[in-house]
Design a protein around this motif. Structure first.
Motif, PDB file in Angstrom:
ATOM      1  N   PHE A 252       0.840  -1.203   0.000  1.00 19.35           N
ATOM      2  CA  PHE A 252       0.000   0.000   0.000  1.00 19.35           C
ATOM      3  C   PHE A 252       0.877   1.255   0.000  1.00 19.35           C
ATOM      4  CE2 PHE A 252      -1.849   3.356   2.678  1.00 19.35           C
ATOM      5  CZ  PHE A 252      -2.981   3.668   1.954  1.00 19.35           C
ATOM      6  N   LEU A 253       1.906   1.278   0.850  1.00 22.25           N
ATOM      7  CA  LEU A 253       2.779   2.445   0.947  1.00 22.25           C
ATOM      8  C   LEU A 253       3.567   2.658  -0.343  1.00 22.25           C
ATOM      9  CD1 LEU A 253       4.111   1.982   4.600  1.00 22.25           C
ATOM     10  CD2 LEU A 253       2.425   3.655   3.816  1.00 22.25           C
ATOM     11  N   ILE A 254       3.997   1.552  -0.953  1.00 21.25           N
ATOM     12  CA  ILE A 254       4.705   1.674  -2.234  1.00 21.25           C
ATOM     13  C   ILE A 254       3.797   2.329  -3.272  1.00 21.25           C
ATOM     14  CG2 ILE A 254       5.701   0.345  -4.142  1.00 21.25           C
ATOM     15  CD1 ILE A 254       6.691  -1.665  -1.992  1.00 21.25           C
ATOM     16  N   GLY A 255       2.532   1.962  -3.257  1.00 26.10           N
ATOM     17  CA  GLY A 255       1.578   2.589  -4.165  1.00 26.10           C
ATOM     18  C   GLY A 255       1.379   4.062  -3.886  1.00 26.10           C
ATOM     19  N   GLN A 256       1.689   4.464  -2.654  1.00 27.83           N
ATOM     20  CA  GLN A 256       1.569   5.874  -2.278  1.00 27.83           C
ATOM     21  C   GLN A 256       2.883   6.642  -2.473  1.00 27.83           C
ATOM     22  OE1 GLN A 256      -1.338   7.290  -1.353  1.00 27.83           O
ATOM     23  NE2 GLN A 256      -2.307   5.306  -1.719  1.00 27.83           N
ATOM     24  N   GLY A 257       3.900   5.961  -3.042  1.00 29.58           N
ATOM     25  CA  GLY A 257       5.151   6.651  -3.344  1.00 29.58           C
ATOM     26  C   GLY A 257       6.320   6.317  -2.452  1.00 29.58           C
ATOM     27  N   ALA A 258       6.114   5.466  -1.426  1.00 31.98           N
ATOM     28  CA  ALA A 258       7.230   5.099  -0.557  1.00 31.98           C
ATOM     29  C   ALA A 258       8.206   4.203  -1.297  1.00 31.98           C
ATOM     30  CB  ALA A 258       6.718   4.383   0.698  1.00 31.98           C
ATOM     31  N   GLY A 259       9.498   4.348  -0.995  1.00 30.73           N
ATOM     32  CA  GLY A 259      10.497   3.520  -1.643  1.00 30.73           C
ATOM     33  C   GLY A 259      11.900   4.001  -1.325  1.00 30.73           C
ATOM     34  N   PRO A 260      12.915   3.390  -1.935  1.00 32.02           N
ATOM     35  CA  PRO A 260      14.300   3.797  -1.686  1.00 32.02           C
ATOM     36  C   PRO A 260      14.488   5.292  -1.925  1.00 32.02           C
ATOM     37  CG  PRO A 260      14.236   1.752  -2.924  1.00 32.02           C
ATOM     38  CD  PRO A 260      12.830   2.256  -2.872  1.00 32.02           C
ATOM     39  N   GLY A 261      15.228   5.921  -1.030  1.00 29.89           N
ATOM     40  CA  GLY A 261      15.460   7.354  -1.136  1.00 29.89           C
ATOM     41  C   GLY A 261      14.369   8.205  -0.517  1.00 29.89           C
ATOM     42  N   ARG A 262      13.292   7.578  -0.032  1.00 30.34           N
ATOM     43  CA  ARG A 262      12.189   8.307   0.612  1.00 30.34           C
ATOM     44  C   ARG A 262      12.210   8.035   2.118  1.00 30.34           C
ATOM     45  NH1 ARG A 262       8.397   9.668  -3.356  1.00 30.34           N
ATOM     46  NH2 ARG A 262       9.521   9.856  -5.332  1.00 30.34           N
ATOM     47  N   ARG A 263      11.368   8.784   2.840  1.00 30.76           N
ATOM     48  CA  ARG A 263      11.252   8.620   4.282  1.00 30.76           C
ATOM     49  C   ARG A 263       9.800   8.364   4.670  1.00 30.76           C
ATOM     50  NH1 ARG A 263      14.095  11.482   1.362  1.00 30.76           N
ATOM     51  NH2 ARG A 263      12.999  13.398   1.963  1.00 30.76           N
ATOM     52  N   VAL A 264       9.623   7.535   5.691  1.00 26.73           N
ATOM     53  CA  VAL A 264       8.301   7.261   6.256  1.00 26.73           C
ATOM     54  C   VAL A 264       8.363   7.558   7.749  1.00 26.73           C
ATOM     55  CG1 VAL A 264       6.562   5.509   6.751  1.00 26.73           C
ATOM     56  CG2 VAL A 264       7.753   5.490   4.543  1.00 26.73           C
ATOM     57  N   GLY A 265       7.534   8.511   8.199  1.00 20.64           N
ATOM     58  CA  GLY A 265       7.486   8.811   9.622  1.00 20.64           C
ATOM     59  C   GLY A 265       6.597   7.826  10.359  1.00 20.64           C
ATOM     60  N   ILE A 266       6.914   7.572  11.634  1.00 24.99           N
ATOM     61  CA  ILE A 266       6.116   6.658  12.454  1.00 24.99           C
ATOM     62  C   ILE A 266       5.885   7.323  13.808  1.00 24.99           C
ATOM     63  CG2 ILE A 266       6.012   4.408  13.585  1.00 24.99           C
ATOM     64  CD1 ILE A 266       7.749   3.301  11.354  1.00 24.99           C
ATOM     65  N   CYS A 267       4.628   7.675  14.072  1.00 30.35           N
ATOM     66  CA  CYS A 267       4.249   8.288  15.340  1.00 30.35           C
ATOM     67  C   CYS A 267       3.126   7.436  15.930  1.00 30.35           C
ATOM     68  CB  CYS A 267       3.782   9.727  15.118  1.00 30.35           C
ATOM     69  SG  CYS A 267       3.379  10.615  16.643  1.00 30.35           S
ATOM     70  N   MET A 268       3.494   6.448  16.763  1.00 28.05           N
ATOM     71  CA  MET A 268       2.532   5.466  17.267  1.00 28.05           C
ATOM     72  C   MET A 268       2.915   5.039  18.676  1.00 28.05           C
ATOM     73  SD  MET A 268       2.265   3.030  13.846  1.00 28.05           S
ATOM     74  CE  MET A 268       0.892   2.095  14.514  1.00 28.05           C
ATOM     75  N   ARG A 269       1.933   4.559  19.404  1.00 27.33           N
ATOM     76  CA  ARG A 269       2.211   3.953  20.695  1.00 27.33           C
ATOM     77  C   ARG A 269       2.787   2.556  20.466  1.00 27.33           C
ATOM     78  NH1 ARG A 269      -3.261   1.366  23.296  1.00 27.33           N
ATOM     79  NH2 ARG A 269      -4.067   0.421  21.388  1.00 27.33           N
ATOM     80  N   ARG A 270       3.482   2.056  21.487  1.00 32.82           N
ATOM     81  CA  ARG A 270       4.086   0.732  21.362  1.00 32.82           C
ATOM     82  C   ARG A 270       3.010  -0.346  21.343  1.00 32.82           C
ATOM     83  NH1 ARG A 270       7.836   1.475  24.678  1.00 32.82           N
ATOM     84  NH2 ARG A 270       6.722   0.826  26.567  1.00 32.82           N
ATOM     85  N   GLY A 271       3.121  -1.270  20.414  1.00 35.53           N
ATOM     86  CA  GLY A 271       2.166  -2.355  20.274  1.00 35.53           C
ATOM     87  C   GLY A 271       2.375  -3.079  18.963  1.00 35.53           C
ATOM     88  N   VAL A 272       1.501  -4.055  18.669  1.00 32.80           N
ATOM     89  CA  VAL A 272       1.594  -4.837  17.433  1.00 32.80           C
ATOM     90  C   VAL A 272       1.582  -3.929  16.216  1.00 32.80           C
ATOM     91  CG1 VAL A 272       0.249  -6.349  15.938  1.00 32.80           C
ATOM     92  CG2 VAL A 272       0.741  -7.061  18.278  1.00 32.80           C
ATOM     93  N   HIS A 273       0.699  -2.950  16.195  1.00 34.30           N
ATOM     94  CA  HIS A 273       0.580  -2.088  15.020  1.00 34.30           C
ATOM     95  C   HIS A 273       1.870  -1.302  14.771  1.00 34.30           C
ATOM     96  CE1 HIS A 273      -3.642  -2.991  14.446  1.00 34.30           C
ATOM     97  NE2 HIS A 273      -3.865  -2.758  15.734  1.00 34.30           N
ATOM     98  N   GLN A 274       2.543  -0.915  15.835  1.00 32.99           N
ATOM     99  CA  GLN A 274       3.802  -0.189  15.662  1.00 32.99           C
ATOM    100  C   GLN A 274       4.870  -1.093  15.055  1.00 32.99           C
ATOM    101  OE1 GLN A 274       6.385   0.787  19.041  1.00 32.99           O
ATOM    102  NE2 GLN A 274       6.217   2.952  18.468  1.00 32.99           N
ATOM    103  N   VAL A 275       4.950  -2.339  15.516  1.00 34.20           N
ATOM    104  CA  VAL A 275       5.917  -3.274  14.944  1.00 34.20           C
ATOM    105  C   VAL A 275       5.608  -3.515  13.467  1.00 34.20           C
ATOM    106  CG1 VAL A 275       6.894  -5.592  15.085  1.00 34.20           C
ATOM    107  CG2 VAL A 275       6.292  -4.373  17.189  1.00 34.20           C
ATOM    108  N   VAL A 276       4.338  -3.715  13.143  1.00 34.79           N
ATOM    109  CA  VAL A 276       3.934  -3.898  11.750  1.00 34.79           C
ATOM    110  C   VAL A 276       4.340  -2.689  10.925  1.00 34.79           C
ATOM    111  CG1 VAL A 276       1.955  -4.087  10.202  1.00 34.79           C
ATOM    112  CG2 VAL A 276       2.058  -5.502  12.269  1.00 34.79           C
ATOM    113  N   ALA A 277       4.137  -1.488  11.466  1.00 40.46           N
ATOM    114  CA  ALA A 277       4.463  -0.264  10.738  1.00 40.46           C
ATOM    115  C   ALA A 277       5.954  -0.165  10.445  1.00 40.46           C
ATOM    116  CB  ALA A 277       3.998   0.950  11.537  1.00 40.46           C
ATOM    117  N   VAL A 278       6.794  -0.477  11.434  1.00 41.98           N
ATOM    118  CA  VAL A 278       8.245  -0.411  11.215  1.00 41.98           C
ATOM    119  C   VAL A 278       8.669  -1.406  10.145  1.00 41.98           C
ATOM    120  CG1 VAL A 278      10.497  -0.809  12.274  1.00 41.98           C
ATOM    121  CG2 VAL A 278       8.748   0.466  13.535  1.00 41.98           C
TER     122      VAL A 278
END
Length: 771
Positions: A217-243
């Protein structure tokens, strides 16, 4: 150590031609040696003794013309400018004595400090003899040009103590080792999340598929090598999945702490310019609007449930993450760290402290700190299970101990300031699965080491050292040596070189202090993000490496022992001036810590003009109220110059820590800072509950007097002490106040919440609970 006859004759000839006695050249060499080593932890004064003669080299802060020649210095000394014999007061400040036999045939060194040892004394004597030889062989060269290391020792330092080997990094992406493990153990439990429903679990296959769908999904939104993805989440399963999902796109992930001030978060987002910011309902309000797309990972799963569950085919080898650390300019700086460096480091750690199927690890560190890379990736490369500590509970020593015991955790990382209270709560019988306890982020004290082995005798304590800009560069399983005053760092990891240099980038001899410079082909950060000036200042050309190689200037003062083990001696950048004189707080802390009544200490500079406060933790059974601060002051006065003596020595139960395990100086000062309007009003307790709380606050926070209008923070409280205070309330009043009541309210407010809990009138989710 023998003095070659030719050297003695040449020295005598030079001295005679300059009109100086034989003793004067020796005292000049001592002055040059002390001046070149004038760093915190190095000798401040060097004494030369020859027969019945003795002299002390000038203070390192006094002018010494290192640009002049040895011959010129001899002539000046002959005109009456030589060092004078020391008086009793001067002799007290001597750190090193160089003794020359009356017949000039041999010399040896004596270290006069509390850290004296034979290798150090031999090192001083060897370096002194080497300096004599060089100055006599070329008496007209500038004295600063004479190296303290000869060819033999240079080769030993660069090749013997730094046996570097280019690491073999088999994988190109950070998740490739995890994906291989998914193929091996797809149905094994990868995550246990104690937040969601009291025990949500994900298998290796489930974690991989969730991360893959989000990554596509993120790749379809433009994420990829040379780009950055911010992560602002509480600790939990969803945060691990996001990383994992962010890494699978090939982009660098950028952790954004929801607790940070608005201005700091906004600066980081503008600086790093992410394409997407992954968040959750709890943290969504902390992410400001901007050029990035905000994605709610927890609530928006339907947006990517239909995306492929297979591993994305993405080129790797770029940046893993950008971690923001505090900067001297007042703005945070982003450390751009490569995937290859992290892979090489985890491979090294696995070779020494292996994880395997059936092992358990604890995820409790914020992704904004480099230790989180260990916790998030290393166990899941090798079939272990990652237990997720609920948000906030990583600060509760009792809760951490319970997690280690209940989930049979085999490896954990804790900074020393957290390790000590953790050891007070953990049970050796219930924590029998614990094999390795990694400790780092600040120096491990002898007290922590001794307390660890007394509490957990079957586990092993590993001292880890390394800045965010390089990751972990040394490690050492600390031996169980009760009472030994030195806690070594260990040897460089296989993929790092550590050279100790002076201000001229000259190698320091074995046994002498120098600033640590870290080198490695893949282990260093690429740069500070969008900060070429900062990068050029800290990442410099390696003067002893191949062309194009770099080293990172750490600011840490270290020395190599004769066996090749590194010791940490403090920082070189805490330097302050008091009455125009140079002061290193680390030196004062070392002196205070050497007193048998002191288990730990921190020296804080404050005020204008600058003054020094020393906070000391009592050792052994001595309590805060019973500590003899006068004796400690007399001990310090016998070693430190008067401008280095703290104006006050304050006993405290422990040195408080910030959320990342560093000494919390603000918390230390808060309890001793006078209010702006003069003396604060001390409102006495109105009933037995308030009286009990006043006593509890005073004892736990080591402060007095306590007003019922005081808050936890105003009295110097911090996260670790919060849980100790809550436990004390439960033990004394049989009610455990709510954390929010404690952190945000006054003593009187906490008393009100306790009365409400006792009467059953506390609101929904109430402010206190019965024990």
């Amino acid at each position: 150590m023998l003095i070659p006859p030719d050297l003695a004759r040449a020295l005598h000839t030079l001295a005679s031609s300059a009109g100086a006695g034989d003793f004067v050249p020796l005292s000049i060499c001592a002055a040059v040696l002390a001046r070149r080593l004038s760093r915190p932890g190095a000798a401040r004064r060097v004494q030369v003794v020859q027969g019945a003669l003795e002299a002390v080299a000038p203070d390192p802060d006094a002018p010494v013309d290192l640009a002049g020649s040895f011959r010129t210095a001899l002539r000046r000394a002959a005109r009456g400018r030589g060092a004078a014999p020391p008086d009793a007061a001067t002799r007290r400040g001597i750190d090193v004595t160089i003794v020359v036999a009356k017949d000039n045939r041999c010399l040896y060194g004596e270290s006069m400090t509390s850290a004296a040892d034979a290798p150090t004394a031999e090192c001083w004597a060897r370096s002194f003899l080497r300096l004599l030889t060089r100055m006599v062989s070329d008496p007209d060269a500038p004295m600063a040009a004479h190296p303290l290391v000869d060819g033999t020792e240079r080769d030993r330092i660069l090749r013997g103590l730094n046996a570097y080997g280019t690491p073999e990094v088999r994988h190109t992406t950070m998740t490739a080792p995890f994906e291989e493990q998914v193929e091996l153990t797809p149905d094994a439990v990868a995550l246990v999340d104690l937040v969601e429903g009291g025990g949500t679990t994900l298998t290796y296959r489930e974690l991989n598929e969730r991360a893959n769908r989000l990554a596509h999904f993120l790749i379809g939104q433009g994420a990829g090598p040379g780009r950055r993805v911010g992560i602002c989440m509480r600790r939990g399963v969803h945060q691990v999945v996001a990383v994992y999902a962010a890494v699978k796109t090939g982009a660098a992930y950028v952790p954004l702490e929801a607790e940070l001030p608005d201005s700091r978060l906004a600066y980081m987002l503008q600086d790093v310019a992410p394409g997407q910011v992954l968040t959750d309902p709890d943290c969504r309000g902390r992410v400001p609007d901007g050029a990035w797309r905000t994605v709610d990972v927890e609530s928006g799963q339907r947006s990517w449930e239909a995306f492929p569950a297979g591993d994305p085919a993405v080129d790797g080898g770029g940046l893993l993450n950008i971690l923001y650390t505090s900067g001297t300019t007042g703005r945070p700086k982003g450390v751009a760290y490569p995937t290859a460096g992290a892979l090489a480091h985890l491979s090294w750690m696995q070779s020494r402290y292996p994880f395997g199927p059936g092992d358990h690890a604890l995820f409790k560190t914020s992704p904004g700190f480099d230790v989180s890379i260990w916790e998030l990736f290393w166990p899941l490369y090798h079939g272990a299970c990652l237990v997720i500590c609920p948000p906030g509970e990583h600060r509760d020593p009792r809760r951490l101990a319970g997690l280690v015991e209940d989930h049979r955790v085999s490896t954990i990382f804790l900074p020393p300031t957290v390790m000590a209270p953790f050891l007070e709560k953990v049970s050796a019988d219930r924590a029998g699965a614990l094999r390795w306890a990694m400790c780092g982020g600040e120096p491990v004290t002898p007290r922590v080491r001794d307390m660890f082995y007394a509490t957990l005798p079957t586990a092993r304590l590993v001292n880890c050292y390394g800045p965010t800009e390089a990751g972990n560069v040394t490690d050492m399983v600390l031996p169980d040596e009760p009472g030994v005053p030195v806690v070594p760092l260990g040897r460089p990891a296989a993929n790092f070189r550590i050279t100790l240099l002076d201000e001229n980038l000259d190698l320091m001899p074995v046994g002498m202090p120098g600033e640590a410079y870290i080198g490695g082909d893949v282990g260093l950060a690429h740069a500070y993000w969008r900060a070429p000036g900062r990068t050029a200042e800290r990442f410099v050309a390696d003067p002893y490496g191949p062309p194009g190689s770099r080293v990172y200037r750490t600011g840490d003062l270290c020395r190599y022992r004769d066996d090749g083990v590194l010791e940490h001696l403090g920082r070189i950048d805490r330097q302050i001036k008091i009455r125009g004189l140079r002061v290193e707080p680390g030196e004062i802390e070392s002196v205070l810590a050497a007193h048998p009544s002191v288990a730990d200490c921190a020296v804080v500079a404050h005020g204008e003009p600058v003054r020094l406060l020393a906070f000391v933790v009592p050792a052994g059974p001595v309590g805060v109220d019973d500590l003899d601060v006068d004796a400690i002051g007399e001990h310090a006065a016998g070693i430190l110059a008067d401008h280095m003596r703290p104006e006050r020595i304050v006993p405290v139960p422990r040195i408080p820590a910030t959320v990342n395990g560093k000494v919390d100086k603000d918390a230390l000062l808060a309890a001793r800072r006078a209010p702006a309007g003069g003396e604060r009003e001390i409102v006495p307790p109105a009933d037995d509950v308030e009286a009990a709380l006043v006593g509890i606050y005073g004892r736990v926070l080591a402060t007095w007097p306590v007003s019922v209008l005081d808050t936890f923070a105003e009295l110097g409280g911090h996260s670790l002490l919060a849980f100790e205070l809550l436990d004390a309330c439960l033990a004394r009043l049989h009610v455990r106040p709510g954390v929010s009541d404690l952190l945000g309210g006054s003593v009187r407010d906490v008393a009100a919440s306790i009365r409400a809990a006792r009467s059953g009138t506390a609101g929904p989710g109430g402010g206190a609970s019965d024990g």
